[in-house]
Design an enzyme around this catalytic site. Structure first.
Site, PDB file in Angstrom:
ATOM      1  N   ASP A  48       0.782  -1.359   0.026  1.00 18.75           N
ATOM      2  CA  ASP A  48      -0.027   0.090  -0.034  1.00 18.75           C
ATOM      3  C   ASP A  48       0.868   1.436   0.000  1.00 18.75           C
ATOM      4  O   ASP A  48       2.108   1.217   0.383  1.00 18.75           O
ATOM      5  CB  ASP A  48      -0.717   0.071   1.297  1.00 18.75           C
ATOM      6  CG  ASP A  48      -1.786  -1.210   1.486  1.00 18.75           C
ATOM      7  OD1 ASP A  48      -2.334  -1.498   0.517  1.00 18.75           O
ATOM      8  OD2 ASP A  48      -2.003  -1.745   2.832  1.00 18.75           O
TER       9      ASP A  48
ATOM     10  N   TYR B 140       6.638  -9.879   7.110  1.00 13.93           N
ATOM     11  CA  TYR B 140       6.703  -8.463   7.259  1.00 13.93           C
ATOM     12  C   TYR B 140       6.873  -7.986   8.990  1.00 13.93           C
ATOM     13  O   TYR B 140       6.623  -8.865   9.551  1.00 13.93           O
ATOM     14  CB  TYR B 140       5.070  -7.927   6.986  1.00 13.93           C
ATOM     15  CG  TYR B 140       4.494  -7.830   5.516  1.00 13.93           C
ATOM     16  CD1 TYR B 140       4.858  -6.853   4.826  1.00 13.93           C
ATOM     17  CD2 TYR B 140       4.057  -8.992   5.143  1.00 13.93           C
ATOM     18  CE1 TYR B 140       4.383  -6.956   3.473  1.00 13.93           C
ATOM     19  CE2 TYR B 140       3.628  -9.066   3.569  1.00 13.93           C
ATOM     20  CZ  TYR B 140       3.757  -7.882   3.018  1.00 13.93           C
ATOM     21  OH  TYR B 140       3.332  -7.991   1.550  1.00 13.93           O
TER      22      TYR B 140
END
Lengths: 246, 246
Positions: B51, B109
């Site tokens: 994003d 992540y």
């Protein structure tokens, strides 16, 4: 009332601490915020005149003013008036003769070198990217030579007008985590560009351009030109400022 | 020739990875650099559609092209064509059917939360500043509930059109260093906004808005609205991408 304020800043966008004609500085932004808080022009004194691009994790400044805002709420008020690359943490009242610049007992800086072939884009604002492999052990040995009380004239940028170039470098240590070398310098005071010249000199030892014996010899010769380059500003961070009891 | 490139980026200035009309993206900048290197329009496939504002410490993309540049020199050439917030590290030749998006075995992540009253300006681009004290131990317990293979529909943003919302979350661990909490999520795949919703939900457990029992129950209810908020993008970093043998 005389106030002592502890703060931090990301120096990337600033032309250093000290107010100047040619660019925006942290001092100017701070004084503008204080103007809005106190309703009048307020001079602020900083603990260190950091160069353009240098950061501070812990920075102390002092200023005088009168306000009905409770002292412990001053950081909160200032943070609504400051950009997000400058933050105020803590404020306390200090005696009238307290001066953030002249009352420091010691200061500690950290200089970070990323020793890897390619820079890490997420670290680039806070490290000196140095692609050539450095000999960490030799750098540590050279640092040990520089620790202690010496005439650091060889580590002072030209144009400085200080009475004495003798300083007590209580600590000059290095640690390595992954490919990041962190140099920590703690002293009773630092000459103009001193930490950056120390970092540049240690890098010159690490890459073989200087030996630790050279460093010892050139320190005594007090000639800036014999030492390493002035390391770039973005790797430098003021991390600790110590005062006597306020 | 089909190439696999390992790279990294600071996502602060980008509208995410994927090319779009309304803003500059990492994919677009990468394709522009490849255009200049190969002399023709080159499509690049990325391992993850991060994003806007999300970072990558290790990102893998693949593209096809013909060049006389030796494969191991491609990163060096690309780095002269890329801005300094995107860096290419490593390039290798891979079989024609290698695709950086569909061949991933797992991805990891990290999400960083700065849990302190005031933000640290030098960390602000890479953390979620969360000023209210979080209960770290409760967050760890809730994370343990979420680890493993589950239907993560409750952790998928609306508007996603995936066939299955079952994912294997091999690791969801937390560590705390000073006032920084790092959440590490490793999985075979992630739903749209999944890591950010995981982070937001763990923060809701840490601040008492949800209990670990709620998390267990709501996971089974598969209702996004019951979980925590979507944590802001700047705390998120893709740190590892794993493929089978290339």
């Amino acid at each position: 009332m005389n106030y002592k304020l502890t703060m931090a800043y990301d120096g990337t966008e600033y032309h250093g601490w000290q107010r100047q004609k040619n660019g925006i500085t942290v001092q100017e932004v701070m004084e503008n915020a204080l103007f809005r808080m106190f309703g009048k022009q307020t001079d602020v004194t900083g603990c260190s005149r950091t160069d353009a691009g240098v950061h501070a994790k812990e920075y102390v400044c002092s200023f005088k003013g009168e306000t009905t805002i409770p002292t412990d709420k001053i950081p909160t008020v200032l943070n609504t008036l400051l950009p997000d690359d400058i933050r105020a943490y803590k404020c306390c009242e200090v005696p009238d003769d307290f001066n953030a610049r002249f009352c420091t007992l010691k200061k500690a800086y950290e200089y970070k070198i990323l020793n890897a072939p390619v820079c890490d884009p997420n670290l680039r604002r806070n490290v000196w990217h140095y692609p050539i492999k450095l000999d960490f052990e030799e750098m540590k040995k050279a640092a040990r030579i520089l620790e202690g009380k010496h005439d650091f004239a060889a580590f002072c940028a030209a144009g400085s007008m200080v009475k004495s170039t003798v300083r007590n470098l209580m600590e000059l240590s290095l640690k390595k985590e992954g490919n990041i070398i962190t140099i920590r310098a703690e002293g009773d005071g630092f000459l103009y560009n001193m930490v950056r010249i120390l970092a540049g000199t240690l890098v010159y030892v690490g890459n073989g351009k200087l030996t630790k014996e050279n460093v010892k010899e050139y320190l005594e010769k007090k000639d800036r030109r014999l030492m390493g380059i002035t390391a770039p500003p973005q790797g430098l961070m003021l991390v600790e400022v110590t005062y006597g009891k306020d």
